[in-house]
Design a protein around this motif. Structure first.
Motif, short mmCIF file in Angstrom:
data_model
loop_
_atom_site.label_atom_id
_atom_site.label_comp_id
_atom_site.label_asym_id
_atom_site.label_seq_id
_atom_site.Cartn_x
_atom_site.Cartn_y
_atom_site.Cartn_z
N ILE A 1 -1.62 8.32 2.33
CA ILE A 1 -2.63 8.60 3.37
C ILE A 1 -2.57 10.08 3.75
CG2 ILE A 1 -3.34 8.09 5.74
CD1 ILE A 1 -2.15 5.28 5.34
N PHE A 2 -1.35 10.60 3.85
CA PHE A 2 -1.18 12.02 4.20
C PHE A 2 -1.90 12.93 3.20
CE2 PHE A 2 1.43 15.70 2.91
CZ PHE A 2 1.19 16.53 3.98
N ILE B 1 6.31 1.38 2.88
CA ILE B 1 5.67 2.01 4.05
C ILE B 1 5.59 3.53 3.84
CG2 ILE B 1 5.98 2.53 6.52
CD1 ILE B 1 7.26 -0.28 6.77
N PHE B 2 6.70 4.11 3.36
CA PHE B 2 6.71 5.56 3.14
C PHE B 2 5.65 5.97 2.11
CE2 PHE B 2 8.43 9.07 0.45
CZ PHE B 2 8.09 10.09 1.33
N ASP C 1 14.72 -5.00 2.76
CA ASP C 1 14.63 -4.02 3.83
C ASP C 1 14.26 -2.63 3.27
OD1 ASP C 1 14.86 -3.30 6.45
OD2 ASP C 1 16.95 -2.63 6.24
N PHE C 2 15.00 -2.23 2.22
CA PHE C 2 14.76 -0.92 1.62
C PHE C 2 13.37 -0.88 0.96
CE2 PHE C 2 14.97 2.24 -1.74
CZ PHE C 2 15.49 3.32 -1.05
N LEU D 1 10.65 -0.47 3.52
CA LEU D 1 10.63 0.91 4.05
C LEU D 1 10.04 1.88 3.03
CD1 LEU D 1 14.08 1.13 5.87
CD2 LEU D 1 11.82 1.27 6.92
N PHE D 2 10.42 1.69 1.76
CA PHE D 2 9.91 2.56 0.71
C PHE D 2 8.39 2.39 0.55
CE2 PHE D 2 9.00 3.62 -3.74
CZ PHE D 2 9.50 4.91 -3.76
N PHE E 1 2.16 5.73 3.59
CA PHE E 1 1.87 6.81 4.54
C PHE E 1 1.75 8.17 3.84
CE2 PHE E 1 3.07 3.95 8.06
CZ PHE E 1 2.00 4.23 8.87
N PHE E 2 2.55 8.36 2.79
CA PHE E 2 2.46 9.63 2.09
C PHE E 2 1.12 9.73 1.36
CE2 PHE E 2 3.32 12.99 -0.89
CZ PHE E 2 4.03 13.88 -0.11
N ILE F 1 -5.72 12.62 3.75
CA ILE F 1 -6.16 13.26 5.00
C ILE F 1 -6.03 14.79 4.89
CG2 ILE F 1 -5.82 13.36 7.52
CD1 ILE F 1 -6.80 10.63 6.53
#
Lengths: 417, 490
Positions: B402-403, B395-396, B388-389, B392-393, B399-400, B406
């Protein structure tokens, strides 16, 4: 401690949501920024096409009507800005009466007054933009506010104001420009210098008067400006500067004398060829070449053996441009005692195409010319500078020349390159 | 403790280390982005009126020697020289150094520009390999071609420095195109701070997908293949988010070898370029910093975001791997050589921030990343993985990533806007998303391999295989909207 405690998992979920939100915001920002900008540009283009003919009619008209009488009033703020933009764009393109009509229009629609207000903005870039625009408008109303802005803490603002004053001209605007040469930024000083050069002879009096009160780096700029204006009125100041204890000032004075090219400077510059600083010697040699001072050929030829490369190089350049006597001095320098002088002479003779002329003489029907060419080429070979000759021995258009040159090169001593 | 327990303990400890590492790295990235955002906005405001016309006209503008090292560049060299000879600048000379090319680079240049062998005299200030000949033309007075034995790019640049006449020199890669006003823009900091300026670098943009005519980029486009598009985003991130930030912190460690302007006397004072270095550009900048800081001099080494140099990037994985291998080996070499600067108060921000950042994140980052994947696998095998962790990590971190990409696109969009179309914007955003799924991991692998190669002393230059620029059709066949890059919307 009544605050909520999050587990690692919950904390991570919050951070993920935050990152996604930030990412979405940035993406949206990019898209909206682009869309907004393009839409504004499209609207402005369309409105401009409608407004431009009226402004053009006003600028081209020969009557005394003001611009307001040519425009459909009242105008929106956006249209007012567009009219201002059109006027400023046109100001850069037209001259004479049309130019004056644009200045009058800028004053009539209140643009000058508004822009002068902009000089007081808290944002430095707004002040800089206002100063730049006032220069384009060329209204005399702006001179005093611009002179005040010459003390602005931002260099970029000061320089725009200086430029504006230079464009407006008038005696009140020259003195602050001369003082602005003292700006610590070299780039600012360069731009001010360019403005003063554009002003020309009208700036000379202020430059001469202001010289002594300026700091050293600004004096150097003054010398440059006077040289580039090519004013003979600067003669006595330049002579004084040629004896200045500062090396840079002496070098610039020599350079300026070369630009003005007054034959009366010849003796001063010949004296400067013996200056203790290499930059002054180099500039003096260059100046004498530029002035076509044939009298200076022997001391310039002596400089070919200078310990500094730039002085030798400039001396060689000067001899090359001093016509046949200069060439002759270069050829004589092939026998100089100093190896640097001999090498510099070869380099200059090659660059001036003189070596090629001698090479071609190898095919001459006149025996004297052929022998002179052989003697000359042997001297060059003795200096071990044979790269160019070797290529000519292969590529010269005349077979007889190639053969003769090959014959001489075959007797090249070991180690020649 | 059984081996299994030991392994389990190691995996758990490593995971904790990775978490802190990741947090620190991303904090650095955010700070750099914010500093860059501030600087970009400031730069754009400062340049709302260009003074380039004045720099161009002024006799007081410093003359520049443009040095172009060339080894087997027969395909592009003539176009490159033509483009350089026609740039907007007052007084400059172009010095092409043919570094023992095995192809007909020299012959092509000599024939095209009708050059003759000369006996030019120059000061051999820096030691270099033997010069076989210097070619010049009476017609084009500011072009010089030096033919020398093969000695590598650093040796060729040193030769160019020896032969050059002017106080500033600009190094330009033979396969790159610099924009018309690039020299005017990059020289500006030297005019503004003449006593402090030592070096300035410009932005390198990717020419794959752009149309080129007569040595000029006439239409900007994006490449068709994904690999070069990922590199477009990567370069935007590196230059607009990275170098601008480091530059404003006065800690710029890299000036791209493809386009950089230097004060010659300072470069000579540190001994010029090092022949042993795999990345002579990085090594030179580090040497300059070290020497100038030791002398306690006030100086500036800056990045100017506007001058543009267009270059071709690899469009094949094999070539990209070789290129990145060399870059990373060079980084290891130079950081090791200048290790004394680390945490040394004498070197200020460079010693306390920039060098540790480069060692910790640029040098060892790929190891941490790859080891991270291995330990996740181990944790899963050992039954220690908190799925689970982990998810989530993951995914974070995606996304970071990608951030960050962008954000670089945002910087481009609010400042220079070189890619004008909506389709360009969409492609860049998409590439910013997709590069996080494979491309960035692959780069990490290349870097780990490079470190391994460095330890085993494997040295290859990593030859770039070029496809050549997309040639634009002749003007008559083109629509009238085809404007040169310099007039592209900004």
């Amino acid at each position: 401690m009544g605050g909520m405690m999050y587990s690692e998992r919950e904390l991570l979920i919050i951070v993920i949501i935050g990152t996604i939100a930030l990412l979405s915001t940035i993406t949206l920002l990019i898209v909206l920024n682009k869309a907004w900008r393009e839409a504004r540009e499209a609207i402005a283009r369309r409105r401009r096409r409608i407004l431009e003919p009226d402004v053009f009619r006003y600028v081209g008209a020969a009557d005394t009507r003001t611009i307001r009488e040519f425009l459909a009033l009242p105008m929106s703020n956006g249209d007012s800005r567009l009219v201002e933009g059109i006027l400023l764009d046109m100001a850069a393109l037209v001259k004479g009466e049309s130019r004056d009509r644009i200045t009058a229009a800028c004053e009539a629609v209140g643009l000058v007054a508004r822009t002068i207000e902009g000089l007081k903005s808290r944002r430095w870039w707004k002040r800089a933009e206002s100063a730049e625009k006032l220069g384009v408008m060329r209204s005399q109303q702006a001179v005093e506010p611009l002179v005040q802005v010459m003390n602005d803490p931002m260099g970029e603002v000061r320089i725009r104001a200086a430029r504006a004053l230079g464009l407006i001209r008038g005696s009140t605007s020259i003195r602050p420009l001369v003082l602005a040469l003292a700006d610590p930024s070299r780039w600012s000083a360069i731009r001010v210098a360019e403005i003063l050069i554009g002003v020309g002879e009208d700036a000379v009096q202020e430059l001469l008067q202001g010289y002594d009160s300026l700091p050293q780096h600004a004096r150097v700029s003054v010398l440059d400006v006077l040289g580039r204006i090519r004013t003979p009125r600067a003669a006595s100041l330049l002579r004084k500067a040629l004896k200045d204890p500062n090396d840079d000032a002496r070098a610039r004075a020599a350079h300026a004398m070369g630009l003005i090219a007054d034959p009366l400077f010849t003796d001063d510059l010949i004296g400067a060829l013996k200056d203790g600083h290499w930059a002054v010697r180099a500039q003096a040699a260059k100046a004498l070449g530029r002035m076509d001072a044939r009298k200076a050929i022997p001391p310039i030829a002596a400089l070919l053996g200078d310990r500094e490369w730039w002085a030798r190089s400039n001396a060689g350049d000067a001899l090359r441009v001093l016509g046949p006597p200069g060439r002759e001095a270069l050829v004589k320098s092939l026998d100089a005692a100093d190896i640097y002088a001999r090498h510099q002479a070869v380099s200059q003779l090659q660059e001036g195409g003189i070596i090629d002329e001698y090479v071609s003489d190898l095919g001459s029907p006149e025996t004297a010319r052929r022998e002179a060419a052989v003697q000359f080429i042997r001297k060059v070979i003795a200096l071990q500078r044979i790269d160019h000759l070797s290529q000519q021995a292969v590529e010269h258009t005349q077979a007889s020349v190639r053969k003769a040159l090959l014959g001489i090169l075959k007797r090249v001593p070991e180690g020649a390159s | 403790m059984t081996p299994r327990e030991f392994l389990g303990q190691f995996v758990l400890t490593f995971n904790d280390v990775v978490l802190y590492y990741f947090g620190t790295l991303n904090a650095f990235y955010i700070i750099l982005f914010l500093v860059s955002l501030y600087e970009v906005v400031r730069y754009v405001r400062r340049t709302f009126f260009s003074d380039y016309e004045q720099i161009l006209r002024s006799e007081m503008t410093w003359p520049i020697s443009v040095i172009v090292p060339a080894h087997n560049e027969s395909r592009t060299i003539v176009e490159t020289i033509r483009s350089l000879l026609s740039i907007n600048y007052g007084q400059f000379e172009v010095i092409v150094v043919n570094d023992g090319s095995a192809d007909d680079t020299l012959q092509k240049v000599v024939k095209t520009f009708e050059l003759k062998l000369t006996d030019r005299i120059y000061r051999r200030t820096l030691p270099t390999g033997d010069v076989r000949g210097i070619y010049a033309s009476l017609e084009i007075r500011n072009l010089l071609v030096v033919d020398k034995v093969r000695g590598g790019k650093a040796d060729a640049l040193n030769t160019g420095i020896n032969v050059s006449r002017y106080p500033l020199y600009c190094s330009v890669d033979a396969d790159s195109i610099i924009e018309d006003n690039a020299l005017l823009r990059v020289v500006k900091p030297f005019m503004e701070h003449p006593d402090e300026m030592v070096a300035a670098g410009g932005i390198v943009r990717i020419a794959n997908g752009c149309k080129v005519r007569d040595g000029r980029v006439v239409e900007i486009g994006l490449p068709r293949r994904m690999l070069p598009i990922y590199q477009v985003v990567e370069y935007l991130r590196a230059f607009l988010s990275g170098r601008i930030g480091w530059s404003s912190l006065r800690s710029l460690l890299i000036i791209s070898g493809a386009f950089g302007l230097y004060r010659k006397s300072e470069v000579i004072a540190v001994g010029g370029y090092d022949r042993w270095s795999q990345t002579e550009d990085l090594e030179l900048v580090l040497k300059l910093h070290e020497s100038l800081r030791r002398q306690k001099r006030r100086y500036r080494i800056v990045f100017v975001p506007d001058p543009v140099c267009w270059t071709e990037v690899p469009s094949k994985f094999r070539v990209l791997a070789r290129q990145r291998n060399r870059w990373h080996r060079g980084l290891v070499q130079s950081l090791w050589r200048h290790r004394r600067m680390m945490f040394n108060p004498r070197y200020g921000v460079i010693g306390w921030v920039a060098m540790p950042y480069f060692v910790l994140f640029e040098l060892f980052g790929p190891f941490v990343e790859i080891l991270g994947y291995v330990t996740v696998l181990l944790a899963w095998i050992l039954g220690l993985l908190n799925l689970d962790f982990f998810l989530l990590f993951l995914i974070f971190s995606i996304f970071f990533g990608i951030f960050l990409s962008i954000s670089a696109v945002l910087l481009e969009e609010i400042s220079f806007r070189r890619y004008p179309g909506w389709q360009h914007l969409a492609m860049l955003v998409l590439a910013g998303v997709f590069e996080n799924f494979g491309f960035r991991q692959l780069l990490s692998l290349f870097k780990v391999k490079a470190f391994w190669d460095y330890l085993w002393r494997r040295k290859t230059w990593g030859r770039m295989e070029r496809e050549g620029f997309r040639q634009a059709p002749p003007p008559a066949a083109r629509p009238s909207s085809a404007a040169p890059v310099t007039s592209a919307p900004r």
